[in-house]
Scaffold this motif. Sequence first.
Motif, short mmCIF file in Angstrom:
data_model
loop_
_atom_site.label_atom_id
_atom_site.label_comp_id
_atom_site.label_asym_id
_atom_site.label_seq_id
_atom_site.Cartn_x
_atom_site.Cartn_y
_atom_site.Cartn_z
N GLU A 192 0.85 -1.19 0.00
CA GLU A 192 0.00 0.00 0.00
C GLU A 192 0.89 1.23 0.00
OE1 GLU A 192 -3.83 1.76 2.59
OE2 GLU A 192 -2.71 -0.02 3.25
N GLY A 193 0.41 2.31 -0.64
CA GLY A 193 1.16 3.56 -0.63
C GLY A 193 2.30 3.56 -1.64
N ARG A 194 3.32 4.35 -1.35
CA ARG A 194 4.45 4.53 -2.26
C ARG A 194 5.77 4.39 -1.51
NH1 ARG A 194 6.79 9.40 -1.15
NH2 ARG A 194 5.48 11.00 -0.15
N ALA A 195 6.84 4.29 -2.29
CA ALA A 195 8.17 4.20 -1.70
C ALA A 195 8.67 5.59 -1.29
CB ALA A 195 9.14 3.56 -2.70
N LEU A 196 9.75 5.63 -0.56
CA LEU A 196 10.33 6.90 -0.16
C LEU A 196 10.93 7.60 -1.37
CD1 LEU A 196 12.19 5.93 3.14
CD2 LEU A 196 9.92 6.94 2.89
N GLY A 197 10.80 8.93 -1.38
CA GLY A 197 11.39 9.74 -2.43
C GLY A 197 12.44 10.67 -1.86
N GLY A 198 12.47 11.89 -2.38
CA GLY A 198 13.46 12.84 -1.89
C GLY A 198 13.02 13.63 -0.68
N ALA A 199 11.72 13.57 -0.34
CA ALA A 199 11.23 14.36 0.79
C ALA A 199 11.74 13.79 2.10
CB ALA A 199 9.70 14.39 0.78
N ARG A 200 11.87 14.66 3.09
CA ARG A 200 12.36 14.24 4.39
C ARG A 200 11.18 13.91 5.32
NH1 ARG A 200 16.91 17.38 7.26
NH2 ARG A 200 16.86 15.36 8.27
N PHE A 201 11.52 13.22 6.40
CA PHE A 201 10.58 12.90 7.47
C PHE A 201 9.39 12.08 6.97
CE2 PHE A 201 12.29 17.22 8.64
CZ PHE A 201 13.31 16.72 9.44
N GLU A 202 9.70 11.10 6.13
CA GLU A 202 8.71 10.14 5.67
C GLU A 202 9.16 8.73 6.05
OE1 GLU A 202 6.82 12.36 1.73
OE2 GLU A 202 8.29 10.74 1.47
N LEU A 203 8.18 7.84 6.21
CA LEU A 203 8.46 6.46 6.61
C LEU A 203 7.69 5.48 5.72
CD1 LEU A 203 8.14 6.59 10.52
CD2 LEU A 203 10.27 6.54 9.21
N VAL A 204 8.28 4.31 5.55
CA VAL A 204 7.56 3.14 5.05
C VAL A 204 7.54 2.15 6.20
CG1 VAL A 204 7.62 1.17 3.48
CG2 VAL A 204 8.14 3.46 2.62
N ALA A 205 6.36 1.76 6.67
CA ALA A 205 6.22 0.94 7.88
C ALA A 205 5.64 -0.42 7.54
CB ALA A 205 5.33 1.65 8.90
N ASP A 206 6.01 -1.42 8.32
CA ASP A 206 5.41 -2.74 8.16
C ASP A 206 4.02 -2.75 8.79
OD1 ASP A 206 6.05 -5.68 7.40
OD2 ASP A 206 5.17 -5.81 9.40
N ALA A 207 3.15 -3.57 8.22
CA ALA A 207 1.76 -3.62 8.70
C ALA A 207 1.67 -4.04 10.16
CB ALA A 207 0.95 -4.57 7.82
#
Length: 377
Positions: A125-140
């Motif tokens: 679900e969602g998208r991968a990390l890009g160049g923006a800061r303070f973003e996360l990809v979390a496990d369900a």
Amino acid sequence: MNLALADIRHGIGRFLITCVGIGLLLGVALSMVGIYQGVVREALALTRSLGAELWVVEQGTRGPFAEASRVPGDVREMVARIPGVAAAGGLTLRTAEAEGPQGRIRLQVVGYEPGRPGGPGSLVEGRALGGARFELVADARSGLPLGATLHLGADRYRVVGITRGLVASGGDPLVFATLRDSQEMQFRQAPPAARRALAAGALPAVTDTVNAVVAVLHPGADPSAVAETVRRWKHLSALTAAEQEDLLTRSVVQRARMQLGIFTVVLLFVSGVIIALIIYTMTMDKRREIATLKLIGAPDRTIAGLVLQQAMLIGAFGFVAGLVLLLSVRDHFPRAVELGVFEVAVMAGVTATICLLASVLSIRAALRIDPQQALGG
């Protein structure tokens, strides 16, 4: 007429209660087998998801999972220039606690450079990390929904992607951040500490540090040869993907595997004893019926078949009940419960063997029953 089925129909309530009890016991044994397999899968989940074929770590260490490892961030450029290496990226790992929507949660934060090796293999679900800061990809498993925010360190992060099945070797769910954000969380000093360090004449802390450098190789490249090239550098060590997996299974989670294995064996032994006692009790409750069979000339194989068939039916129904119960609740376990066809088949064979051995005592006792008991009070 099948005497075992006739006897079961006569006392169907008792038979079903017995099967449910055996099912609960076998369900616990099955869960131990599943957790044992799940510990191994969870330990290897991150390394396999990254797809890294080479791990470069600090000399004298065995990688970021077994012990502390710190290498300069520019090592990734050196590794990327080694013949056979297609791409390399820095990786940081740290354990953190944060306040999530469902309370305080413990996480393993993985920092990587988007566009380089080190990120999650796939998202649900969602998208991968890009160049923006303070973003996360979390496990369900973290319980963080898409768009959720949480504090890590001194900053607030927003969840932009969700993975599934990625946890640390200790069972903590993984969250992925950009390398820069992760380095600041891990290596940046708090302002009061930084001011004290500067007042004491200490140099500012270097934040371009990583715990490991992971690399992907060109097709046909020999991982062992590339690792040997890295090992010639006196300040670095290297592990191939196979060596990293072997280290995780034999060192990092070995004690947990041994403990679960021993507990599973003990539980199966206890299950065998309880099944034997139940079958023996059921056989002794039918002393007069068995004596009557002997009195009318029933052969010993008929009596042995009665006891053996009942034991196997109890084991079969109990095993199915335990398996259905476990499959219905395993998603609520705090650790992964991995049960494949092979594990289920092996446990079914073990259960059948336990029932077979447990019926031996009852068969011997049934064959010793005196036919005269059919005429007694």
